[in-house]
Design an enzyme around this catalytic site. Structure first.
Site, short mmCIF file in Angstrom:
data_model
loop_
_atom_site.label_atom_id
_atom_site.label_comp_id
_atom_site.label_asym_id
_atom_site.label_seq_id
_atom_site.Cartn_x
_atom_site.Cartn_y
_atom_site.Cartn_z
N GLU A 1 -15.66 59.58 47.01
CA GLU A 1 -13.98 58.66 46.59
C GLU A 1 -13.73 59.12 45.29
O GLU A 1 -12.72 59.98 44.95
CB GLU A 1 -13.66 57.81 47.02
CG GLU A 1 -13.82 57.38 48.80
CD GLU A 1 -13.54 55.58 48.72
OE1 GLU A 1 -12.95 55.42 49.38
OE2 GLU A 1 -14.31 54.73 48.03
N TYR B 1 15.06 56.63 37.76
CA TYR B 1 13.98 57.02 38.52
C TYR B 1 13.08 57.78 39.06
O TYR B 1 11.83 57.93 39.43
CB TYR B 1 14.72 56.34 40.74
CG TYR B 1 15.48 57.36 40.55
CD1 TYR B 1 15.53 58.62 41.60
CD2 TYR B 1 17.00 56.45 40.69
CE1 TYR B 1 16.28 59.76 41.74
CE2 TYR B 1 17.99 57.02 41.32
CZ TYR B 1 17.77 58.74 42.04
OH TYR B 1 18.51 59.69 42.25
N GLU C 1 -6.48 47.27 45.21
CA GLU C 1 -5.21 46.56 44.34
C GLU C 1 -5.47 46.58 42.79
O GLU C 1 -4.22 46.18 42.12
CB GLU C 1 -6.41 45.08 44.32
CG GLU C 1 -6.93 44.40 45.67
CD GLU C 1 -7.59 45.28 46.78
OE1 GLU C 1 -7.87 44.61 48.51
OE2 GLU C 1 -7.91 46.23 46.55
N LYS D 1 -3.33 54.46 51.22
CA LYS D 1 -5.00 55.63 51.43
C LYS D 1 -4.98 55.36 52.39
O LYS D 1 -6.01 55.55 53.40
CB LYS D 1 -5.93 54.43 50.70
CG LYS D 1 -7.43 54.88 50.22
CD LYS D 1 -8.11 53.31 49.62
CE LYS D 1 -8.95 55.21 49.35
NZ LYS D 1 -9.99 53.95 48.46
#
Length: 119
Positions: free
Chosen positions: A21, A53, A73, A98
């Site tokens: 990863e 934004y 997280e 993910k």
């Protein structure tokens, strides 16, 4: 509290606990809901009185593309912190997707959703 939402922000990051990863990276998708009071901006039709934004989106993508972390997280927390730095943003909900997580069984998506506020 009014809401401004951004859905499906995509960026390539190198987050995760496994070496593959970190080396190869993968696509992460972020959904945001910003809690703001839009009345001042609406009354004066003034961008300066609301959250821009487009800038928030660029900052979020920079976080995803930036320094790797082990956990989504942690990534969600970093994104929330960036969003709350904008004047007027009182609350933010961050959902990090993910979809290419290293899971050995068929699945559609993995998400972590957090809500943070100034209070």
């Amino acid at each position: 509290m009014d809401r401004v939402a951004l859905r499906g922000l995509k960026a390539r990051g190198h987050h995760g606990v496994f070496p593959r990863e970190r080396e190869e990276g993968q696509t992460f998708i972020v959904d945001l809901t910003l809690g703001i009071d839009t009345r001042p901006a609406a009354a004066d039709d003034d961008l300066a009185k609301t959250v821009h934004y487009g800038i928030v989106a660029e900052e979020v993508v920079a976080v995803v593309e930036g320094e790797p972390v082990n956990l989504i997280e942690t990534l969600a927390e970093r994104i929330a912190t960036i969003c709350l730095r904008h004047d007027g943003v009182q609350e933010v909900e961050v959902c990090v997707h993910k979809p290419d997580a290293p899971i050995t069984v068929p699945f559609d998506d993995v998400t972590v959703t957090i809500t943070r506020s100034r209070a």
